[in-house]
Design an enzyme around this catalytic site. Structure first.
Site, PDB file in Angstrom:
ATOM      1  CE  LYS A  22      -1.707   1.600   4.097  1.00 42.90           C
ATOM      2  NZ  LYS A  22      -1.283   3.008   4.269  1.00 42.90           N
ATOM      3  CG  ASN A  23       2.550   2.702   3.525  1.00 44.03           C
ATOM      4  OD1 ASN A  23       1.366   3.001   3.339  1.00 44.03           O
ATOM      5  ND2 ASN A  23       3.086   2.594   4.729  1.00 44.03           N
ATOM      6  CB  CYS A 118      -4.880  10.933  11.497  1.00 47.28           C
ATOM      7  SG  CYS A 118      -3.342  10.130  11.760  1.00 47.28           S
ATOM      8  NE  ARG A 123       0.526  10.417  10.100  1.00 46.17           N
ATOM      9  CZ  ARG A 123       0.232   9.304   9.442  1.00 46.17           C
ATOM     10  NH1 ARG A 123      -0.908   8.690   9.662  1.00 46.17           N
ATOM     11  NH2 ARG A 123       1.068   8.802   8.562  1.00 46.17           N
ATOM     12  CG  ASP A 307       3.218   1.647   9.537  1.00 46.75           C
ATOM     13  OD1 ASP A 307       2.881   2.511  10.362  1.00 46.75           O
ATOM     14  OD2 ASP A 307       3.269   1.870   8.309  1.00 46.75           O
ATOM     15  NE  ARG A 399      -6.991   4.525   5.906  1.00 49.45           N
ATOM     16  CZ  ARG A 399      -6.065   5.125   6.638  1.00 49.45           C
ATOM     17  NH1 ARG A 399      -6.255   5.329   7.920  1.00 49.45           N
ATOM     18  NH2 ARG A 399      -4.950   5.547   6.090  1.00 49.45           N
TER      19      ARG A 399
HETATM   20  C1  UD1 Z   1       4.496   7.012   6.271  1.00 49.97           C
HETATM   21  C2  UD1 Z   1       3.629   5.781   6.100  1.00 49.97           C
HETATM   22  C3  UD1 Z   1       3.086   5.324   7.446  1.00 49.97           C
HETATM   23  C4  UD1 Z   1       4.234   5.121   8.429  1.00 49.97           C
HETATM   24  C5  UD1 Z   1       5.138   6.364   8.489  1.00 49.97           C
HETATM   25  C6  UD1 Z   1       6.388   6.152   9.319  1.00 49.97           C
HETATM   26  C7  UD1 Z   1       2.689   6.000   3.886  1.00 49.97           C
HETATM   27  C8  UD1 Z   1       1.503   6.262   3.040  1.00 49.97           C
HETATM   28  N1  UD1 Z   1       2.528   6.094   5.207  1.00 49.97           N
HETATM   29  O1  UD1 Z   1       3.670   8.052   6.787  1.00 49.97           O
HETATM   30  O2  UD1 Z   1       2.385   4.097   7.261  1.00 49.97           O
HETATM   31  O3  UD1 Z   1       3.719   4.901   9.729  1.00 49.97           O
HETATM   32  O4  UD1 Z   1       5.565   6.723   7.152  1.00 49.97           O
HETATM   33  O5  UD1 Z   1       7.120   5.086   8.829  1.00 49.97           O
HETATM   34  O6  UD1 Z   1       3.755   5.676   3.391  1.00 49.97           O
HETATM   35  N2  UD1 Z   1       6.417  14.837  10.485  1.00 49.97           N
HETATM   36  C9  UD1 Z   1       6.504  16.184  10.764  1.00 49.97           C
HETATM   37  N3  UD1 Z   1       6.326  17.064   9.735  1.00 49.97           N
HETATM   38  C10 UD1 Z   1       6.074  16.659   8.451  1.00 49.97           C
HETATM   39  C11 UD1 Z   1       5.993  15.274   8.181  1.00 49.97           C
HETATM   40  C12 UD1 Z   1       6.167  14.385   9.221  1.00 49.97           C
HETATM   41  O7  UD1 Z   1       6.737  16.579  11.911  1.00 49.97           O
HETATM   42  O8  UD1 Z   1       5.932  17.518   7.571  1.00 49.97           O
HETATM   43  C13 UD1 Z   1       6.612  13.861  11.571  1.00 49.97           C
HETATM   44  C14 UD1 Z   1       5.373  12.968  11.791  1.00 49.97           C
HETATM   45  O9  UD1 Z   1       4.422  13.584  12.618  1.00 49.97           O
HETATM   46  C15 UD1 Z   1       6.004  11.740  12.422  1.00 49.97           C
HETATM   47  C16 UD1 Z   1       7.374  11.660  11.722  1.00 49.97           C
HETATM   48  O10 UD1 Z   1       7.624  12.954  11.192  1.00 49.97           O
HETATM   49  O11 UD1 Z   1       6.215  11.975  13.786  1.00 49.97           O
HETATM   50  C17 UD1 Z   1       7.457  10.645  10.599  1.00 49.97           C
HETATM   51  O12 UD1 Z   1       6.368  10.815   9.722  1.00 49.97           O
HETATM   52  P1  UD1 Z   1       6.469  10.455   8.175  1.00 49.97           P
HETATM   53  O13 UD1 Z   1       7.682   9.620   7.958  1.00 49.97           O
HETATM   54  O14 UD1 Z   1       6.333  11.705   7.395  1.00 49.97           O
HETATM   55  O15 UD1 Z   1       5.168   9.573   7.978  1.00 49.97           O
HETATM   56  P2  UD1 Z   1       4.171   9.559   6.753  1.00 49.97           P
HETATM   57  O16 UD1 Z   1       4.906   9.806   5.490  1.00 49.97           O
HETATM   58  O17 UD1 Z   1       3.005  10.403   7.064  1.00 49.97           O
END
Ligand code: UD1
Length: 419
Positions: A22-23, A118, A123, A307, A399
């Protein structure tokens, strides 16, 4: 609202084919926006998030054909797309924000809903926006929308992410493919799904080079080629079924995977005493009947994935002593714990640490699912218990898990869905 009813206590035995990731599929679908040529994506998982991304692309004006039987998506974006991604689709799936980078690459402007918080944490998208700004994008946040414009087009730059983020790395990589000149990205996330996205982009004609573990060089291109691409396997789904086998004292063959990509998860489970036989594209997972306690912390790849944190906690409940998990990625990812405790687990939370007492036999209960991975941890707990469990609000599971009831019942689980 649909529920799952599970009668636990069955030793699972059989084979499970792991679906496409999915990711990896979600950013690859977003990446299709870059191309005016035909894009064919194979091995896509039939899960709700993928359907939501297909709906989002269709709303942008993409011609998308989802062939569920062949697990294939065909996309053609030869016409001009809209650059507006509305709240109603981005709110249900945070990965919707990944259309921002490719829309900017192709049209120098986009209006994309902020994904909002969420269940597992706030996030934010500050890392996405900070990096895109360095490529020449100006943002105005108004009424819950990111209004983005690159007046002079995107221009390559050197960017160091202040924190590792999967989504921010993907969004910036997608934008940078068309940014004039050279872009260097430092402190990138290097999850296998990002590697899959970059393989897809390279096959389509993009110039992307991984210089070091967390450093990428991207040179701009103007023309892309038609592409047929097979998405990698879902390593989180694989890990979840490995744990399903272990918590039910079963024997499950996990097929269609590359064990090298999940070698850390295999190592963790072996340390816990689980017996794992590794072949080139499959593994067999058996319980040694003696599960050892372990201390874990979640971190970016190649560390233990956040995850899989909720799922491995269920295995820890049956270990021979006290285990600990430190959750380093999301601040609110322990929502499964009160529900597991209602089943007879003894898990305490101290800040971002969960302390799990072992030697607990779980009992069935009526439960409420909260987010995707928490939901599946409740399924695992129910399978390991000796009695009946009802899990409410199971739409979260759909999902990210394709045909979970069928995959588990083929291995002997007693699981059914009701309204
Ligand atoms: C992706 C995955 C999700 C997984 C996560 C961490 C997908 C679709 N989803 O989510 O399943 O749990 O990686 O491996 O691939 N953060 C910030 N600012 C930002 C972006 C992120 O502070 O602009 C923080 C987030 O709140 C979190 C951390 O960085 O604490 C990591 O998040 P991130 O790696 O961005 O996760 P996703 O890409 O949302």
């Amino acid at each position: 609202m649909q529920k799952l009813i599970i009668v636990g206590g069955k030793k699972l035995n059989g084979s499970i084919n792991i679906s496409g990731s999915k990711n990896a599929t979600l950013p690859i679908l977003a990446a299709s926006i870059l191309s005016k040529n035909k894009v064919i994506i194979k091995n896509i998982p039939l899960v709700k998030d993928v359907e939501t991304m297909v709906d989002l692309l269709s709303l942008l004006g993409s011609k998308v054909k989802l062939d569920k039987k062949r697990k294939k998506i065909e996309i053609l974006n030869s016409n001009k797309l809209n650059t507006f991604a509305p709240y109603k689709l981005v709110k249900t799936m945070r990965a919707g924000v990944l259309v921002l980078g490719p829309l900017l690459a192709r049209y120098n402007k986009a209006k994309v809903s902020l994904p909002g918080g969420c269940a597992i944490g706030s996030r934010p998208v500050d890392l996405h926006l900070g990096a895109l700004k360095k490529l020449g994008v100006n943002f105005k946040i108004r009424d819950g929308y990111i209004n983005a414009i690159a007046k002079n087009g995107l221009i390559g730059n050197k960017i160091t992410f202040p924190k590792i983020s999967v989504g921010a790395t993907e969004n910036t990589m997608l934008a940078a493919c068309f940014a004039k000149g050279k872009t260097i990205l430092n402190n990138c996330a290097c999850e296998p799904e990002i590697k899959d996205l970059s393989r897809f982009l390279i096959k389509m004609g993009c110039k992307i080079k991984w210089l070091k573990k967390r450093k990428i060089e991207i040179n701009n291109v103007t023309n892309l080629k038609p592409i047929t691409y097979r998405v990698m396997f879902d390593r989180i789904e694989a890990g979840t079924y490995m744990i399903a086998s272990a918590v039910t004292d079963g024997r499950i063959k996990i097929k269609n995977i590359n064990p090298k990509i999940i070698k850390n998860e295999i190592l963790v489970m072996k340390k816990m005493g689980i017996i794992i036989t590794i072949k080139s594209k499959e593994i067999i997972v058996r319980n040694s009947r003696y599960i050892k306690k372990i201390n874990l912390k979640t971190s970016s790849y190649p560390g233990f994935p956040t995850d899989l944190q909720a799922q491995i906690m269920v295995l820890m409940c049956g270990a021979n002593g006290v285990s600990k998990i430190i959750e380093n990625i999301f601040e609110n990812r322990f929502m499964h714990i009160p529900e597991l405790n209602r089943m007879g687990a003894k898990i305490d939370i101290k800040g971002n640490q969960a302390i799990i007492q072992g030697n607990k036999k779980l009992n069935g209960a009526e439960l409420m699912a909260t987010d995707l991975r928490a939901s599946v941890s409740l399924v695992l707990a129910a399978l390991s218990s000796k009695s009946k469990t009802t899990i409410n609000r199971v739409y979260h599971l759909d999902r990210g898990y394709e045909n979970i009831e069928k995959k588990l019942s083929n291995c002997g689980a007693q699981i059914k869905r009701t309204e």
